[in-house]
Design a protein around this motif. Structure first.
Motif, PDB file in Angstrom:
ATOM      1  N   LEU A  65       0.826  -1.235  -0.092  1.00  9.99           N
ATOM      2  CA  LEU A  65      -0.028   0.181  -0.149  1.00  9.99           C
ATOM      3  C   LEU A  65       0.969   1.384   0.069  1.00  9.99           C
ATOM      4  CD1 LEU A  65      -2.704   1.340   0.090  1.00  9.99           C
ATOM      5  CD2 LEU A  65      -2.718   1.052   2.627  1.00  9.99           C
ATOM      6  N   ASP A  66       0.418   2.093  -0.852  1.00  9.61           N
ATOM      7  CA  ASP A  66       1.259   3.346  -0.903  1.00  9.61           C
ATOM      8  C   ASP A  66       0.760   4.413   0.285  1.00  9.61           C
ATOM      9  OD1 ASP A  66       2.335   5.943  -1.511  1.00  9.61           O
ATOM     10  OD2 ASP A  66       2.099   5.700  -3.780  1.00  9.61           O
ATOM     11  N   LEU A  67       1.508   4.373   1.276  1.00 11.42           N
ATOM     12  CA  LEU A  67       1.163   5.006   2.346  1.00 11.42           C
ATOM     13  C   LEU A  67       1.205   6.564   2.414  1.00 11.42           C
ATOM     14  CD1 LEU A  67       2.467   2.759   5.219  1.00 11.42           C
ATOM     15  CD2 LEU A  67      -0.040   2.769   4.781  1.00 11.42           C
ATOM     16  N   LYS A  68       2.114   7.091   1.738  1.00 11.66           N
ATOM     17  CA  LYS A  68       2.436   8.593   1.577  1.00 11.66           C
ATOM     18  C   LYS A  68       1.314   9.066   0.602  1.00 11.66           C
ATOM     19  CE  LYS A  68       7.490   8.597   1.598  1.00 11.66           C
ATOM     20  NZ  LYS A  68       8.782   8.985   1.245  1.00 11.66           N
ATOM     21  N   ASP A  69       0.780   8.193  -0.387  1.00 11.92           N
ATOM     22  CA  ASP A  69      -0.468   8.794  -1.157  1.00 11.92           C
ATOM     23  C   ASP A  69      -1.542   8.437  -0.223  1.00 11.92           C
ATOM     24  OD1 ASP A  69      -1.594   9.316  -4.012  1.00 11.92           O
ATOM     25  OD2 ASP A  69      -2.676   7.509  -3.543  1.00 11.92           O
ATOM     26  N   LEU A  70      -1.640   7.645   0.625  1.00  6.25           N
ATOM     27  CA  LEU A  70      -2.901   7.506   1.270  1.00  6.25           C
ATOM     28  C   LEU A  70      -2.976   8.613   2.281  1.00  6.25           C
ATOM     29  CD1 LEU A  70      -5.074   6.066   2.602  1.00  6.25           C
ATOM     30  CD2 LEU A  70      -3.657   4.831   4.075  1.00  6.25           C
ATOM     31  N   MET A  71      -1.757   9.086   2.913  1.00 12.62           N
ATOM     32  CA  MET A  71      -1.749  10.454   3.739  1.00 12.62           C
ATOM     33  C   MET A  71      -2.229  11.515   3.094  1.00 12.62           C
ATOM     34  SD  MET A  71      -1.503   9.506   6.834  1.00 12.62           S
ATOM     35  CE  MET A  71      -1.479  10.994   7.520  1.00 12.62           C
ATOM     36  N   ARG A  72      -2.015  11.768   1.685  1.00 13.74           N
ATOM     37  CA  ARG A  72      -2.490  13.063   1.308  1.00 13.74           C
ATOM     38  C   ARG A  72      -3.942  13.095   1.145  1.00 13.74           C
ATOM     39  NH1 ARG A  72       2.504  12.388  -1.873  1.00 13.74           N
ATOM     40  NH2 ARG A  72       1.397  10.821  -3.402  1.00 13.74           N
ATOM     41  N   ALA A  73      -4.658  12.094   1.267  1.00 14.41           N
ATOM     42  CA  ALA A  73      -6.159  12.107   1.424  1.00 14.41           C
ATOM     43  C   ALA A  73      -6.825  12.725   2.912  1.00 14.41           C
ATOM     44  CB  ALA A  73      -6.775  10.464   1.207  1.00 14.41           C
ATOM     45  N   ALA A  74      -6.025  12.645   3.866  1.00 12.84           N
ATOM     46  CA  ALA A  74      -6.288  13.420   4.956  1.00 12.84           C
ATOM     47  C   ALA A  74      -7.090  14.568   5.059  1.00 12.84           C
ATOM     48  CB  ALA A  74      -5.328  13.165   6.112  1.00 12.84           C
ATOM     49  N   GLN A  75      -6.754  15.357   4.207  1.00 12.50           N
ATOM     50  CA  GLN A  75      -7.303  16.755   3.922  1.00 12.50           C
ATOM     51  C   GLN A  75      -7.133  17.569   5.115  1.00 12.50           C
ATOM     52  OE1 GLN A  75     -11.197  15.804   2.696  1.00 12.50           O
ATOM     53  NE2 GLN A  75     -10.614  15.777   0.746  1.00 12.50           N
ATOM     54  N   ASP A  76      -6.053  17.306   5.776  1.00 11.54           N
ATOM     55  CA  ASP A  76      -5.467  18.351   7.000  1.00 11.54           C
ATOM     56  C   ASP A  76      -6.665  18.192   8.208  1.00 11.54           C
ATOM     57  OD1 ASP A  76      -3.256  19.107   5.998  1.00 11.54           O
ATOM     58  OD2 ASP A  76      -4.330  20.631   4.769  1.00 11.54           O
ATOM     59  N   ARG A  77      -7.408  16.926   8.267  1.00 16.79           N
ATOM     60  CA  ARG A  77      -8.370  16.933   9.582  1.00 16.79           C
ATOM     61  C   ARG A  77      -7.887  15.768  10.304  1.00 16.79           C
ATOM     62  NH1 ARG A  77     -13.680  15.379   6.379  1.00 16.79           N
ATOM     63  NH2 ARG A  77     -14.254  14.708   8.602  1.00 16.79           N
ATOM     64  N   THR A  78      -8.054  15.955  11.573  1.00 14.48           N
ATOM     65  CA  THR A  78      -7.801  14.753  12.393  1.00 14.48           C
ATOM     66  C   THR A  78      -8.800  13.720  12.586  1.00 14.48           C
ATOM     67  OG1 THR A  78      -8.511  16.132  14.250  1.00 14.48           O
ATOM     68  CG2 THR A  78      -6.143  16.632  13.614  1.00 14.48           C
ATOM     69  N   TRP A  79      -8.148  12.635  13.140  1.00 15.83           N
ATOM     70  CA  TRP A  79      -9.283  11.500  13.618  1.00 15.83           C
ATOM     71  C   TRP A  79     -10.063  11.798  14.579  1.00 15.83           C
ATOM     72  CZ3 TRP A  79     -11.156   7.146  11.737  1.00 15.83           C
ATOM     73  CH2 TRP A  79     -11.671   6.207  12.705  1.00 15.83           C
ATOM     74  N   ALA A  80     -11.387  11.587  14.641  1.00 19.99           N
ATOM     75  CA  ALA A  80     -12.478  12.096  15.676  1.00 19.99           C
ATOM     76  C   ALA A  80     -13.166  10.897  16.107  1.00 19.99           C
ATOM     77  CB  ALA A  80     -13.467  13.306  15.105  1.00 19.99           C
ATOM     78  N   GLY A  81     -12.527   9.639  15.953  1.00 20.88           N
ATOM     79  CA  GLY A  81     -13.331   8.661  16.200  1.00 20.88           C
ATOM     80  C   GLY A  81     -13.882   7.754  15.076  1.00 20.88           C
TER      81      GLY A  81
END
Length: 275
Positions: free
Chosen positions: A152-168
């Motif tokens: 899995l391309d983890l760097k590419d995946l992280m770009r999908a976070a859109q600067d939001r944090t995990w909220a559960g």
């Protein structure tokens, strides 16, 4: 961005995963793990049992008893419970959460049909956290579902976070599938295909994937650790029961084949049918 028309509608599948029940030896530790790491919400507590899920939907039941024997990873039972997130951004944010909290992951795979991260709870029960790719990308030119286990391309995946944090664990998240350990894949095919009525959606060496309504798999069985395993020890920690959501149109036919609304596979893994 994935649109609604590009998302498999799990509630339309005739058979799907409703809830999973685990037998655990340390109820407090395992409950805390699913709350803090996966973000599930404790919904109910009764005696030595806890139910967790989203704010509106139960997903996981934990039955605690210190006298359970530790699970044997080479016996039939649970390979992993797979929690399906609504979007790739949710998976990216969850990956950021476990990275920040130093939670140990066991793997990260691109399965063509999905992107998945793997870990285990404190008692060794396997967990997959994943997001589906659009169903239009699942099949080859012949119409067969394509699955693989690629990095899995983890760097590419992280770009999908859109600067939001995990909220559960997000609203709309569900248990998408449960992957089991079985003693023999041909015997598993007879039960899951012939008796439960699931399609054999795909196969790997030593594994079969069973789908309903065109999904890549709501259930799977493999012999990678458990080839030749016999009936399960009912006093062992691990998987207790899987409740299947079943449409009324499919429920009557399945109950006729089963002779009721509860059944166990050839290794003693228990299933209950819900409407």
């Amino acid at each position: 961005m994935t649109t609604a028309t590009e998302t498999f509608e799990m509630t339309a599948a005739p058979i799907r995963i409703d809830t999973v029940r685990l037998r655990v030896r340390d109820l407090d530790a395992v409950t805390s793990f699913y709350r803090d790491v996966l973000g599930l919400v404790p919904l109910a507590e009764a005696g030595s049992s806890v139910t967790l899920g989203t704010e509106e939907t139960p997903l996981l039941h934990l039955d605690g008893d210190p006298s359970f024997r530790p699970r044997d990873p080479r016996q039939a039972g649970l390979f992993h419970t797979a929690f399906l997130l609504p979007s790739r951004g949710d998976l990216a944010r969850w990956f950021g959460h476990v990275t920040e909290t130093d939670t140990r992951l066991q793997g990260a795979s691109d399965h063509i049909v999905s992107e998945a991260l793997y870990l285990a709870d404190p008692e060794g029960n396997g967990i997959e956290v994943y997001v589906d790719r659009p169903p239009s990308q699942w099949r080859d030119r012949a119409g067969d579902i394509r699955m693989a286990t690629d990095p899995l391309d983890l760097k590419d995946l992280m770009r999908a976070a859109q600067d939001r944090t995990w909220a559960g664990f997000p609203k709309g998240g569900i248990i998408g599938h449960v992957h089991l350990q079985v003693g023999d894949t041909k015997e598993a095919d007879r039960f899951y295909h012939d008796t439960l009525g699931l399609d054999i959606a795909a196969t790997y060496p030593g594994a079969s994937f069973y789908g309903s309504g065109g999904y890549h798999h709501q259930l799977a069985g493999n012999t990678w650790n458990s080839r030749g395993a016999g009936p399960r020890d009912t006093f062992e920690a691990g998987l207790g029961e899987i409740t299947l959501g079943v449409d009324p149109s499919a429920r009557q036919a399945i109950m006729q084949r089963l002779g009721g609304d509860r059944v166990a596979d050839p290794w003693g893994t228990a299933f209950a049918l819900a409407q």
